[in-house]
Scaffold this motif. Structure first.
Motif, PDB file in Angstrom:
ATOM      1  N   LEU A 188       0.885  -1.289   0.064  1.00 17.97           N
ATOM      2  CA  LEU A 188      -0.008  -0.043   0.005  1.00 17.97           C
ATOM      3  C   LEU A 188       0.996   1.308  -0.122  1.00 17.97           C
ATOM      4  O   LEU A 188       1.990   1.084   0.729  1.00 17.97           O
ATOM      5  CB  LEU A 188      -0.777   0.044   1.260  1.00 17.97           C
ATOM      6  N   TRP A 189       0.210   2.308  -0.715  1.00 15.25           N
ATOM      7  CA  TRP A 189       0.954   3.483  -0.470  1.00 15.25           C
ATOM      8  C   TRP A 189       0.063   4.349   0.351  1.00 15.25           C
ATOM      9  O   TRP A 189      -1.207   4.637  -0.002  1.00 15.25           O
ATOM     10  CB  TRP A 189       1.230   4.329  -1.662  1.00 15.25           C
TER      11      TRP A 189
ATOM     12  N   ILE B 244      -3.298   4.216  -2.786  1.00 13.12           N
ATOM     13  CA  ILE B 244      -3.419   2.841  -3.742  1.00 13.12           C
ATOM     14  C   ILE B 244      -2.729   1.784  -3.276  1.00 13.12           C
ATOM     15  O   ILE B 244      -2.008   1.931  -2.274  1.00 13.12           O
ATOM     16  CB  ILE B 244      -2.782   3.585  -5.217  1.00 13.12           C
ATOM     17  N   SER B 245      -3.285   0.530  -3.584  1.00 13.73           N
ATOM     18  CA  SER B 245      -2.718  -0.681  -3.144  1.00 13.73           C
ATOM     19  C   SER B 245      -2.435  -1.601  -4.258  1.00 13.73           C
ATOM     20  O   SER B 245      -2.880  -1.442  -5.417  1.00 13.73           O
ATOM     21  CB  SER B 245      -3.505  -1.436  -2.158  1.00 13.73           C
ATOM     22  N   ILE B 246      -1.859  -2.700  -4.066  1.00 15.16           N
ATOM     23  CA  ILE B 246      -1.517  -3.594  -5.199  1.00 15.16           C
ATOM     24  C   ILE B 246      -1.333  -5.044  -4.310  1.00 15.16           C
ATOM     25  O   ILE B 246      -0.448  -5.208  -3.305  1.00 15.16           O
ATOM     26  CB  ILE B 246      -0.247  -3.519  -6.007  1.00 15.16           C
ATOM     27  N   SER B 247      -1.717  -6.086  -5.016  1.00 11.35           N
ATOM     28  CA  SER B 247      -1.563  -7.553  -4.550  1.00 11.35           C
ATOM     29  C   SER B 247      -0.558  -7.919  -5.221  1.00 11.35           C
ATOM     30  O   SER B 247      -0.031  -7.705  -6.155  1.00 11.35           O
ATOM     31  CB  SER B 247      -2.830  -8.189  -4.740  1.00 11.35           C
ATOM     32  N   SER B 248       0.196  -8.897  -4.539  1.00 11.35           N
ATOM     33  CA  SER B 248       1.407  -9.653  -5.214  1.00 11.35           C
ATOM     34  C   SER B 248       1.336 -10.432  -6.251  1.00 11.35           C
ATOM     35  O   SER B 248       2.216 -10.661  -6.972  1.00 11.35           O
ATOM     36  CB  SER B 248       2.214 -10.400  -3.919  1.00 11.35           C
TER      37      SER B 248
ATOM     38  N   GLU C 224      -3.667   0.827 -11.479  1.00 13.32           N
ATOM     39  CA  GLU C 224      -3.851   2.261 -11.661  1.00 13.32           C
ATOM     40  C   GLU C 224      -5.106   2.943 -11.217  1.00 13.32           C
ATOM     41  O   GLU C 224      -6.164   2.367 -11.061  1.00 13.32           O
ATOM     42  CB  GLU C 224      -3.808   2.281 -13.256  1.00 13.32           C
ATOM     43  N   ASP C 225      -4.978   4.272 -10.645  1.00 12.50           N
ATOM     44  CA  ASP C 225      -6.118   4.951 -10.240  1.00 12.50           C
ATOM     45  C   ASP C 225      -5.816   6.319 -10.450  1.00 12.50           C
ATOM     46  O   ASP C 225      -5.274   6.968  -9.788  1.00 12.50           O
ATOM     47  CB  ASP C 225      -6.557   4.658  -8.563  1.00 12.50           C
TER      48      ASP C 225
ATOM     49  N   CYS D  93       5.449   3.903   2.051  1.00 10.67           N
ATOM     50  CA  CYS D  93       5.032   2.528   1.291  1.00 10.67           C
ATOM     51  C   CYS D  93       5.019   1.575   2.531  1.00 10.67           C
ATOM     52  O   CYS D  93       5.538   1.820   3.552  1.00 10.67           O
ATOM     53  CB  CYS D  93       6.407   2.150   0.634  1.00 10.67           C
ATOM     54  N   ALA D  94       3.871   0.713   2.423  1.00  7.55           N
ATOM     55  CA  ALA D  94       3.902  -0.408   3.670  1.00  7.55           C
ATOM     56  C   ALA D  94       3.405  -1.656   2.806  1.00  7.55           C
ATOM     57  O   ALA D  94       3.176  -1.753   1.935  1.00  7.55           O
ATOM     58  CB  ALA D  94       2.563   0.167   4.384  1.00  7.55           C
ATOM     59  N   ALA D  95       3.739  -2.646   3.841  1.00 10.51           N
ATOM     60  CA  ALA D  95       3.752  -4.059   3.183  1.00 10.51           C
ATOM     61  C   ALA D  95       2.783  -4.804   4.335  1.00 10.51           C
ATOM     62  O   ALA D  95       3.010  -4.569   5.458  1.00 10.51           O
ATOM     63  CB  ALA D  95       4.937  -4.717   2.882  1.00 10.51           C
ATOM     64  N   ARG D  96       2.339  -5.928   3.738  1.00 15.39           N
ATOM     65  CA  ARG D  96       1.691  -6.657   4.894  1.00 15.39           C
ATOM     66  C   ARG D  96       1.881  -8.178   4.610  1.00 15.39           C
ATOM     67  O   ARG D  96       2.087  -8.686   3.304  1.00 15.39           O
ATOM     68  CB  ARG D  96       0.029  -6.548   4.484  1.00 15.39           C
TER      69      ARG D  96
END
Lengths: 115, 113
Positions: free
Chosen positions: B34-35, B48-52, B58-59, B90-93
């Protein structure tokens, strides 16, 4: 829809005192996480709650504790305050853990100053 | 050890140009990124986020790219606007169902008119 609310917004305490911070998640969100933000360490995870149970805990001493109530509201407590506890404490809510792609939404934070 | 790194503490761009913010991670167990954008004395705002399982999301003016083999992601803002000036995290889960996010230390973006 109201966002995450945190109270109080600002707090000044002295060393040795204790403090309780409150967080109300977005309506319908049942997972609450807490983070500490300091200039040197950035945002660090404190703990995560779901269904009144702590699911995960960060690397903080036992002076930091929390709980969650049946309405999903959460509180965190810091006992025996130290100068280094001065920080912005952020609460984030999400629908529920393990729901696949899910986004955490943050509250405005509580600015704690320890003198 | 810092599992999520944002190596540029600051970035300055001209209005209308592209802003590219970078983030590197070390933990292969991260499955979601995630940002967030943050103004002083406020909580982070989700951008905005993105899955691996994806390599691009895009947004509007914001696009996130993920390069899993390089363990690198980037946020592109096009065109940049003065109102975009803020600190970007920037963040990660990790996989496993925890909501715990691991954050980078942030990049301060300044968009000059």
């Amino acid at each position: 829809k109201a966002g995450v609310t945190q109270t109080p917004r600002y707090l000044i305490k002295t060393r040795g005192q204790q403090v309780t911070l409150s967080c109300s998640p977005i309506s319908g969100h049942r997972s609450v996480s807490w983070y500490q933000q300091t200039p040197g360490q950035g945002l660090q995870f404190l703990f995560e709650y779901f269904s009144e149970t702590q699911r995960n805990k960060g690397n903080f001493p036992g002076r930091f504790s929390g709980r969650q109530f049946s309405n999903s509201r959460s509180e965190m407590n810091v006992s025996t305050l130290e100068l280094g506890d001065s920080a912005l404490y952020l609460c984030a809510s999400s629908l529920a853990p393990g729901q696949g792609i899910d986004t955490q939404y943050f509250g405005p934070g509580t600015r704690l100053t320890v003198l | 050890d810092q599992q999520v790194k944002q190596n540029s503490p600051s970035l300055s761009v001209q209005e209308g140009r592209i802003s590219i913010l970078n983030c590197d991670y070390t933990n292969s167990m991260f499955d979601y990124f995630l940002w967030y954008k943050k103004y002083p004395a406020e909580g982070p705002t989700f951008l905005i986020s993105i899955s691996s399982i994806k390599d691009k999301n895009e947004d509007g003016r914001f696009t996130v790219f993920l390069n899993k083999s390089a363990k690198h992601l980037s946020l592109h803002i096009v065109p940049s606007q003065p109102g975009d000036s803020a600190v970007y995290f920037c963040a990660a889960r990790s996989q496993g169902g925890s909501e715990k996010l691991v954050f980078g230390k942030g990049t301060k973006l300044t968009v000059n008119p």
